[in-house]
Design an enzyme around this catalytic site. Structure first.
Site, PDB file in Angstrom:
ATOM      1  N   GLY A   1      -2.889 -11.965 -24.829  1.00  0.00           N
ATOM      2  CA  GLY A   1      -3.317 -13.261 -24.687  1.00  0.00           C
ATOM      3  C   GLY A   1      -2.530 -14.116 -25.571  1.00  0.00           C
ATOM      4  O   GLY A   1      -2.371 -14.062 -26.890  1.00  0.00           O
ATOM      5  N   HIS A   2      -1.405 -14.904 -24.940  1.00  0.00           N
ATOM      6  CA  HIS A   2      -0.535 -15.815 -25.685  1.00  0.00           C
ATOM      7  C   HIS A   2      -1.063 -17.173 -25.889  1.00  0.00           C
ATOM      8  O   HIS A   2      -0.831 -17.831 -24.701  1.00  0.00           O
ATOM      9  CB  HIS A   2       0.858 -15.708 -25.038  1.00  0.00           C
TER      10      HIS A   2
END
Ligand code: GDP
Ligand code: IMO
Ligand code: MG
Length: 425
Positions: A40-41
């Site tokens: 999850g960036h």
């Protein structure tokens, strides 16, 4: 030309997405090399906050080509959801996002197998994100996997059914209850979405790009301490998150790697199970979680928090040959009077400065050096007002790790980023 590699040096969530987005304008191509929707960036700019899972973090720059490399495992359902979310924001990823034909697919039954395996482990569970990562990589190395290239084959459905049947037998062994009909329609919809994208031999594309003097940034997911070979096994992910993973995950040669940019937080976090020597199970840990908003970008789970761990950082830097460091989230420590940094461990009665093979086999106590806090709101800082106490903290890390800190980040927004060595100009 050479490819620069950007990777996390701790247990993930160091802030890779933010930095890739910030430095992306220096590159022609951004290429993700491993992991999948477990990542999850988070990117923040112009009041917008957006989390990417499979799609490289250069996607908001329309002139930059973004590539999902062969080392990535792709869940078509997640892919479609991400594309729709980007389109809602007015981004058209169809122009600048390419996918490797060699990337493996995460099937709905991989997700179910992940859940079944974790449930069977009980208290010993890995704390997986349950995105099907482990089972998909198992099928890849077991030579049973389906790849993006397969979706164009006339007998794709037959291949899918064959593998799914096998998974059903495994799920029966786990005695795991499920309804595949809940998962398959959105998965096959996702396959149709992928077919609308350019699926390419990305290793050829990237090697041709070198010849055309294009600049490439390889984007890592997770962190070095979650690496399948070098992390705290078995509490790791199922891919090589270290620099070598960029070579196998993109098809580029070791001698084509340029800078190796390693990202770390000014403290440490970990989400999921596994050893964490400097973990703070007290009010300070709680304060860090609150100040740093340390909740998983993919699962929303609270992240475990602790002090910066130099033996672990040095280990990660060595394995990847890191040439420059980026320190994130210094602002989160702003309220503290004293900041601790772990310089050594007392391991089984001996003082050591390296990460031992098994962190749990013998009693391990971190040994700390205390630093005076900077007690300044860094989110409002400018490049020429870096507090002396912060500068002192950074200098100590540079001395200990023997790699320069080129950028410091003091907030989630693109603009809250300071260049210490002219790398952004
Ligand atoms: P990634 O997986 O490495 O891309 O990191 P995540 O996006 O999962 O987690 C990093 C979190 O910290 C995100 O919520 C970012 O918006 C936020 N963040 C990034 N850099 C900074 C920073 O310098 N200060 C603060 N306070 N937050 C940051
Ligand atoms: P980004 O790219 C933090 C952790 C999980 C679990 C272990 C195995 O955002 O930094 P998996 O789903 O891979 O089977 O989970 O790895 N993990 C991450 N932790 N950031 C990530 O990605 C992670 N991806 C996986 O919490 O402990
Ligand atoms: Mg993350």
């Amino acid at each position: 030309m050479k490819a620069d590699v950007l990777l996390g040096l701790q247990w993930g969530d160091e802030g890779k997405g933010k930095i890739v987005d910030v430095i992306a304008p220096k590159y022609d191509i951004i290429a993700r090399f491993q992991g999948g929707p477990n990542a999850g960036h988070t990117l923040e700019f112009n009041g917008l906050k957006h989390v990417l899972h499979l799609i490289p973090s250069g996607i908001f720059h329309e002139h930059i080509i973004n590539i999902i490399g062969n080392g990535v495992v792709i869940d078509p359902m997640v892919f479609k959801r991400e594309i729709l979310a980007l389109e809602k924001l007015g981004v058209n990823p169809r122009k600048n996002l390419f996918i490797s034909k060699r990337a493996h697919l995460i099937l709905p039954t991989h997700r179910l197998l992940d859940a079944a395996s974790e449930a069977a482990k009980g208290k010993e569970k890995i704390g997986s994100t349950l995105r099907g990562i482990g089972p998909a990589y198992m099928d890849k190395t077991g030579r049973n996997g389906l790849r993006i290239g397969d979706i164009f084959s006339p007998d794709f459905k037959k291949k899918y059914d064959f593998l799914t049947e096998k998974h059903k037998q495994l799920l029966a062994l786990y005695n795991f209850q499920y309804d595949l009909k809940e998962h398959e329609p959105s998965w096959f919809d996702g396959i149709e979405t992928i077919k609308q994208f350019k699926c390419i031999e990305s290793e050829k594309y990237l090697n041709d790009a070198f010849a055309e003097k294009k600049t490439i940034l390889a984007e890592g997911a997770q962190g070095s301490l979650l690496d399948i070979d070098f992390g705290s096994y078995p509490f790791v992910t199922s891919s090589n998150t270290v620099c070598a993973g960029a070579c196998t995950g993109l098809g580029i040669a070791p001698n084509s790697i340029g800078k190796v940019i390693g990202i770390f937080k000014a403290y440490c976090t970990r989400v999921g199970s596994g050893p964490f020597p400097t973990e703070l199970n007290d009010a300070t840990g709680e304060a860090l979680r609150k100040a740093g908003n340390e909740f998983g970008s993919t699962t929303g789970r609270p992240r475990r928090c602790g002090w910066l761990d130099l033996p672990a950082l040095r280990y990660a830097v060595t394995i990847s040959g890191v040439t420059e460091l980026i320190m994130m989230k210094a602002d989160v420590l702003s309220d503290l009077d004293t900041i601790k940094v772990c310089t050594h461990y007392n391991y089984n009665g001996e003082k050591i400065d390296f990460l031992p093979y098994d962190l749990t086999a013998f009693p391990l106590t971190p040994l700390y050096k205390d630093f005076k806090g900077w007690k300044t709101n860094l989110q409002k800082m400018s490049a020429d007002t870096i507090p002396a106490a912060l500068e002192n903290y950074i200098r100590f890390i540079e001395q200990e790790i023997k790699v320069p800190v080129s950028i410091i980040s003091v907030g989630p927004d693109r603009t809250q980023t300071f260049d210490r060595s002219g790398v952004l100009v």
